[in-house]
Design a protein around this motif. Structure first.
Motif: not given
Length: 331
Positions: A129-136
């Motif tokens: 998905l080529s994310p620019d930010l991941i919220l974990l």
């Protein structure tokens, strides 16, 4: 306490949160006075090198200091309270829909969001998905630092804790540059719910408890998910045993044996269940037992049954529950 058995994950509970208490998640961390104090967030805007996107430095709930986009466009959200983002007009490209997809009160808002697996996320799917930010989500006992390391190799990754609704909304507003939207939602919800509370004309100074039924098991909620609305917004007082055994110990919920239900029951009961009235009246239902019938709230017809989809405490769920409460409470 011998009578209670703590669950390993709130995900089970909601499966209520089906995934309904899917939303709730596992062991909660001790609370602090503010979201900032709890998770240690602090941001400093910086301008990236020429030709690159603007970024800012952000320190997350576990102390990682990360350069994140000021205006992230392709966000992955691994938690169960997806409504936190949607209320800020932020739609992630991917989320843990396998945990919450069939349990939430806003399924139509999931269009266009890809399922990335469980609360830790499927690495291959997330990468695609080529994310620019991941919220974990780091508020559960299942959290593993190794997963953070792996995700941070895909895109800037920020951890967050399971706080109260307003605190979480502020945290995400800070991360995503939606501070004003966060404040606006908090203010508007408070004003609207005050009107609803006046309409409901609820008694003051009375106790309540929130039970969750999953199969033949019964859980009592601390001060999370629906219970947050019952205690903090509707302003019921937690039953003494609930306060002593769960809320004072920062426990989000506990599995209790049927013989202990009267000890945890308040003057009002809010019961989360996916059973129909007919199913609740079946001979093998706990609601037909002498123990259940002995509870004063049951005798006094002060029991309110709600679908488990209402056991989330994200802004979207709380708004929709607010609209349904007059019907649920017979007002």
């Amino acid at each position: 306490m011998k009578a209670t058995r703590k669950l390993g994950t709130l995900t089970l509970m909601i499966t209520l949160i089906g995934a309904l208490l899917s939303a709730c998640g596992s062991q909660a961390e001790p609370s602090t006075t503010t979201a900032e104090a709890k998770s240690g967030e602090s941001t400093t805007s910086t301008q990236a090198e020429s030709g690159q996107s603007e970024t800012k430095s952000y320190t997350d709930s576990l102390g990682h200091t990360v350069e994140i986009p000021v205006n992230a466009k392709r966000i992955i959200f691994t938690g169960s309270d997806l409504g936190d983002l949607l209320a800020l007009d932020v739609k992630p490209v991917g989320a843990a829909l396998g945990i919450i997809g069939d349990q939430i009160a806003y399924p139509e808002l999931l269009d266009g969001i890809e399922d990335v697996g469980d609360l830790q996320g499927d690495l291959e799917k997330i990468t695609s998905l080529s994310p620019d930010l991941i919220l974990l989500d780091a508020g559960g006992s299942y959290y593993e630092e190794n997963q953070y390391t792996l995700l941070s190799k895909i895109a800037p990754t920020v951890t967050y804790d399971r706080l109260s609704t307003n605190e979480r909304v502020k945290v995400f507003g800070d991360i995503l540059g939606k501070e004003q939207a966060a404040e606006d939602w908090i203010e508007t919800y408070a004003e609207q719910f005050e009107q609803v509370r006046n309409q409901l004309d609820l008694p003051t100074g009375v106790t309540a408890s929130v039970f969750l039924q999953l199969g033949k098991d019964m859980y009592v909620m601390g001060n999370s998910a629906l219970a947050e609305t019952v205690y903090d917004t509707l302003q019921f007082t937690p039953a003494p045993k609930v306060k002593e055994s769960l809320i004072d110990k920062n426990e989000p919920f506990a599995n209790i044996s049927s013989e202990l239900l009267p000890e945890f029951a308040g003057e009002y009961l809010f019961v989360l269940t996916d059973l129909s009235e007919e199913e609740r009246n079946n001979s093998d239902s706990i609601m037909t037992t002498d123990i259940w019938k002995s509870i004063p709230a049951v005798k006094n017809n002060k029991v309110y049954y709600l679908n488990t989809k209402w056991n989330f405490d994200d802004p979207i769920t709380k708004e929709r529950l607010m609209d349904e409460l007059p019907s649920i409470l017979g007002k």
